[in-house]
Design a protein around this motif. Structure first.
Motif, PDB file in Angstrom:
ATOM      1  N   ARG A  48      16.329  57.639 -33.615  1.00  0.00           N
ATOM      2  CA  ARG A  48      17.660  57.203 -33.207  1.00  0.00           C
ATOM      3  C   ARG A  48      18.750  58.117 -33.773  1.00  0.00           C
ATOM      4  O   ARG A  48      19.660  58.544 -33.056  1.00  0.00           O
ATOM      5  CB  ARG A  48      17.910  55.751 -33.627  1.00  0.00           C
ATOM      6  CG  ARG A  48      19.291  55.241 -33.213  1.00  0.00           C
ATOM      7  CD  ARG A  48      19.337  53.740 -33.180  1.00  0.00           C
ATOM      8  NE  ARG A  48      18.418  53.214 -32.179  1.00  0.00           N
ATOM      9  CZ  ARG A  48      18.692  53.155 -30.885  1.00  0.00           C
ATOM     10  NH1 ARG A  48      19.855  53.599 -30.426  1.00  0.00           N
ATOM     11  NH2 ARG A  48      17.816  52.662 -30.040  1.00  0.00           N
ATOM     12  N   GLN A  49      18.691  58.413 -35.061  1.00  0.00           N
ATOM     13  CA  GLN A  49      19.753  59.237 -35.647  1.00  0.00           C
ATOM     14  C   GLN A  49      19.752  60.664 -35.075  1.00  0.00           C
ATOM     15  O   GLN A  49      20.823  61.181 -34.721  1.00  0.00           O
ATOM     16  CB  GLN A  49      19.650  59.271 -37.161  1.00  0.00           C
ATOM     17  CG  GLN A  49      20.815  60.024 -37.803  1.00  0.00           C
ATOM     18  CD  GLN A  49      20.769  59.989 -39.310  1.00  0.00           C
ATOM     19  OE1 GLN A  49      19.715  59.843 -39.902  1.00  0.00           O
ATOM     20  NE2 GLN A  49      21.916  60.135 -39.942  1.00  0.00           N
ATOM     21  N   PRO A  50      18.583  61.335 -34.945  1.00  0.00           N
ATOM     22  CA  PRO A  50      18.608  62.654 -34.307  1.00  0.00           C
ATOM     23  C   PRO A  50      19.201  62.620 -32.899  1.00  0.00           C
ATOM     24  O   PRO A  50      19.915  63.534 -32.498  1.00  0.00           O
ATOM     25  CB  PRO A  50      17.133  63.065 -34.285  1.00  0.00           C
ATOM     26  CG  PRO A  50      16.519  62.327 -35.417  1.00  0.00           C
ATOM     27  CD  PRO A  50      17.250  61.019 -35.485  1.00  0.00           C
ATOM     28  N   GLU A  96      21.484  60.432 -31.727  1.00  0.00           N
ATOM     29  CA  GLU A  96      22.925  60.219 -31.826  1.00  0.00           C
ATOM     30  C   GLU A  96      23.644  61.485 -32.268  1.00  0.00           C
ATOM     31  O   GLU A  96      24.759  61.766 -31.818  1.00  0.00           O
ATOM     32  CB  GLU A  96      23.200  59.072 -32.795  1.00  0.00           C
ATOM     33  CG  GLU A  96      22.775  57.709 -32.249  1.00  0.00           C
ATOM     34  CD  GLU A  96      22.943  56.591 -33.259  1.00  0.00           C
ATOM     35  OE1 GLU A  96      23.194  56.908 -34.452  1.00  0.00           O
ATOM     36  OE2 GLU A  96      22.809  55.418 -32.875  1.00  0.00           O
ATOM     37  N   GLN A  97      23.011  62.259 -33.147  1.00  0.00           N
ATOM     38  CA  GLN A  97      23.652  63.489 -33.609  1.00  0.00           C
ATOM     39  C   GLN A  97      23.781  64.524 -32.487  1.00  0.00           C
ATOM     40  O   GLN A  97      24.648  65.394 -32.546  1.00  0.00           O
ATOM     41  CB  GLN A  97      22.875  64.065 -34.786  1.00  0.00           C
ATOM     42  CG  GLN A  97      23.031  63.245 -36.059  1.00  0.00           C
ATOM     43  CD  GLN A  97      22.286  63.837 -37.231  1.00  0.00           C
ATOM     44  OE1 GLN A  97      21.395  64.663 -37.066  1.00  0.00           O
ATOM     45  NE2 GLN A  97      22.647  63.425 -38.435  1.00  0.00           N
ATOM     46  N   ASP A 132      15.867  66.029 -39.077  1.00  0.00           N
ATOM     47  CA  ASP A 132      16.299  64.639 -39.168  1.00  0.00           C
ATOM     48  C   ASP A 132      15.131  63.669 -39.059  1.00  0.00           C
ATOM     49  O   ASP A 132      15.150  62.590 -39.652  1.00  0.00           O
ATOM     50  CB  ASP A 132      17.340  64.337 -38.091  1.00  0.00           C
ATOM     51  CG  ASP A 132      18.653  65.067 -38.349  1.00  0.00           C
ATOM     52  OD1 ASP A 132      18.938  65.357 -39.525  1.00  0.00           O
ATOM     53  OD2 ASP A 132      19.377  65.360 -37.382  1.00  0.00           O
ATOM     54  N   GLN A 166      14.329  61.013 -41.999  1.00  0.00           N
ATOM     55  CA  GLN A 166      14.258  59.575 -41.762  1.00  0.00           C
ATOM     56  C   GLN A 166      12.940  59.002 -42.271  1.00  0.00           C
ATOM     57  O   GLN A 166      12.904  57.912 -42.855  1.00  0.00           O
ATOM     58  CB  GLN A 166      14.425  59.272 -40.275  1.00  0.00           C
ATOM     59  CG  GLN A 166      14.421  57.792 -39.926  1.00  0.00           C
ATOM     60  CD  GLN A 166      15.577  57.051 -40.545  1.00  0.00           C
ATOM     61  OE1 GLN A 166      16.660  57.603 -40.696  1.00  0.00           O
ATOM     62  NE2 GLN A 166      15.363  55.797 -40.907  1.00  0.00           N
ATOM     63  N   GLY A 177      20.121  49.051 -33.050  1.00  0.00           N
ATOM     64  CA  GLY A 177      20.664  49.774 -34.194  1.00  0.00           C
ATOM     65  C   GLY A 177      22.127  49.511 -34.456  1.00  0.00           C
ATOM     66  O   GLY A 177      22.823  50.380 -34.993  1.00  0.00           O
ATOM     67  N   PHE A 236      19.117  51.212 -43.315  1.00  0.00           N
ATOM     68  CA  PHE A 236      18.963  51.394 -41.875  1.00  0.00           C
ATOM     69  C   PHE A 236      17.513  51.198 -41.436  1.00  0.00           C
ATOM     70  O   PHE A 236      16.983  51.932 -40.600  1.00  0.00           O
ATOM     71  CB  PHE A 236      19.465  52.779 -41.440  1.00  0.00           C
ATOM     72  CG  PHE A 236      20.894  53.023 -41.813  1.00  0.00           C
ATOM     73  CD1 PHE A 236      21.914  52.483 -41.065  1.00  0.00           C
ATOM     74  CD2 PHE A 236      21.222  53.770 -42.938  1.00  0.00           C
ATOM     75  CE1 PHE A 236      23.241  52.685 -41.412  1.00  0.00           C
ATOM     76  CE2 PHE A 236      22.540  53.973 -43.302  1.00  0.00           C
ATOM     77  CZ  PHE A 236      23.563  53.428 -42.529  1.00  0.00           C
TER      78      PHE A 236
END
Length: 392
Positions: free
Chosen positions: A32-34, A36-37, A204, A208, A339, A370
């Motif tokens: 998810r974070q990669p 969103e980035q 990332d 994570q 999330g 998270f």
């Protein structure tokens, strides 16, 4: 190594009972974070809120999905990346699809992308090795399935396969119960880790995963940034991509040793995990060499082998779950699934600690790191308890 094992007939299936829903949620947490980035929307269709216990080789399935999702994020610059899992018409059969809005592939490249070391121009530019899709197809063939592709230029790609995962009957094994969540560092233990990788997605994802097992993690995209972190942060362990520009064997490792005030462990990871590669990096002073794609078990084993740490089940302390209103629990689960941690914290603030202090503290701890899978597990147990009490 995987290809060699399959071709030599030495690879074995390792089927276990596992929660397919939890596996999908863990992939959501990793990617998810990669996504969103990069400004992308990651959509993971999770088969609903309740556990879906199946029997199969979880490790190999997870490796295939990590390969496919990693590729989708790497080659997509706008729009969505979607992981869709649909139950088939026959019991225990599932269709998996990874869909992206990347550049797509012309028809003449469809078969060639599954060849070993075969890369598109975009793949070479992104620093790939040409192994991921070949390994994924071989692993699925070993499990009785086949990886297929629908794609065309300027449309995107859809990699898909069907897999038989029989439902679990009767009591769950202890191994399956303990595998609900990745084990974390035991209470009171701290590991400072540094991840050095030129590719943001790879960097990332590993960051994570290390966070999920309890590490404090910094990242760097080049040797200069990495040396600056070593000088200021004194990490306990450093993970470096073997293809990092400027990483030149013994000379590269000496740079880190000279700038660190305390001893540390140095780990190299690569998709090309051949014996001669490991021998080269071991001679250069690395303490371990890990093949991609990395998994939780690999990371735990590496940390335990190189550092004086131990792990405990992330489900510890959940045997006596608290209770919260079913509507609130469902709202929290919905927020965890996408999330939305702002919504999660607002709901927890509204609950306060009255009557369910132990549970809300665990939920706050998961939200702080998270940890969407941990939230889902704790909330599932809370909903089960309330349903049982209403039924009685």
């Amino acid at each position: 190594m995987d290809l060699s094992k399959i071709e030599a007939g030495k690879m074995e299936l390792q089927p276990v009972d596992f929660d397919l829903g939890a596996l999908l949620r863990s992939l959501d947490a990793i990617f998810r974070q990669p996504a969103e980035q990069k400004g992308l929307r990651l959509i993971v269709e999770t088969l609903g809120h309740w556990p879906v216990w199946v029997h199969g080789d979880q490790g190999k399935l997870r490796q295939v999905l990590i390969n496919l999702l990693g590729n989708a994020l790497k080659f997509t610059d706008h729009g969505d990346v979607r992981l869709r899992v649909v139950p088939g018409e026959s019991s225990g059969r599932y269709r998996f699809e990874v869909i992206d809005h990347g550049p797509g592939l012309s028809a003449d490249l469809h078969a060639r992308v599954f060849e070993t070391y075969r890369q598109s121009v975009e793949g070479a530019q992104q620093g790939g090795t040409g192994l991921g899709l070949a390994i994924s197809r071989k692993l699925l063939e070993f499990m009785g399935s086949r990886l297929a592709l629908k794609s065309q230029p300027d449309w995107g790609s859809n990699f898909h396969f069907e897999l038989q995962l029989p439902p679990v009957e009767g009591a769950l094994t202890t191994e399956a119960r303990n595998d609900e969540r990745p084990q974390r560092l035991a209470a009171g233990q701290t590991v400072r880790a540094l991840v050095v990788d030129a590719l943001g997605v790879n960097r990332d994802i590993l960051r994570q995963m290390l966070v999920e097992v309890g590490c404090r993690v910094k990242t760097a995209s080049c040797l200069d940034q990495a040396i600056d972190h070593v000088t200021r942060q004194s990490p306990d362990i450093i993970f470096l991509d073997a293809r990092l520009p400027g990483l030149d064997g013994i000379e590269g490792t000496d740079l880190f040793r000279r700038h660190s005030q305390v001893p540390f462990k140095l780990v190299c990871y690569s998709a090309a995990a051949f014996t001669h590669e490991w021998q080269k990096f071991r001679a250069a002073g690395f303490d371990a060499f890990l093949p991609k794609p990395l998994g939780y078990e690999q990371i735990r084993e590496c940390l335990a082998a190189l550092l004086p740490v131990r792990f405990e089940s992330a489900t510890t302390g959940l045997e006596e779950p608290g209770q919260i209103p079913a509507a609130t629990a469902q709202a929290l689960r919905d927020a965890a699934e996408i999330g939305d941690f702002a919504e999660i914290r607002q709901r927890l603030d509204e609950l306060g600690d009255t009557g369910q202090k132990s549970l809300t503290q665990r939920l706050r701890a998961c939200a702080d790191r998270f940890d969407t899978s941990g939230l889902q597990l704790a909330l599932s147990r809370a909903l089960v308890v309330e349903t049982m009490e209403l039924a009685s």
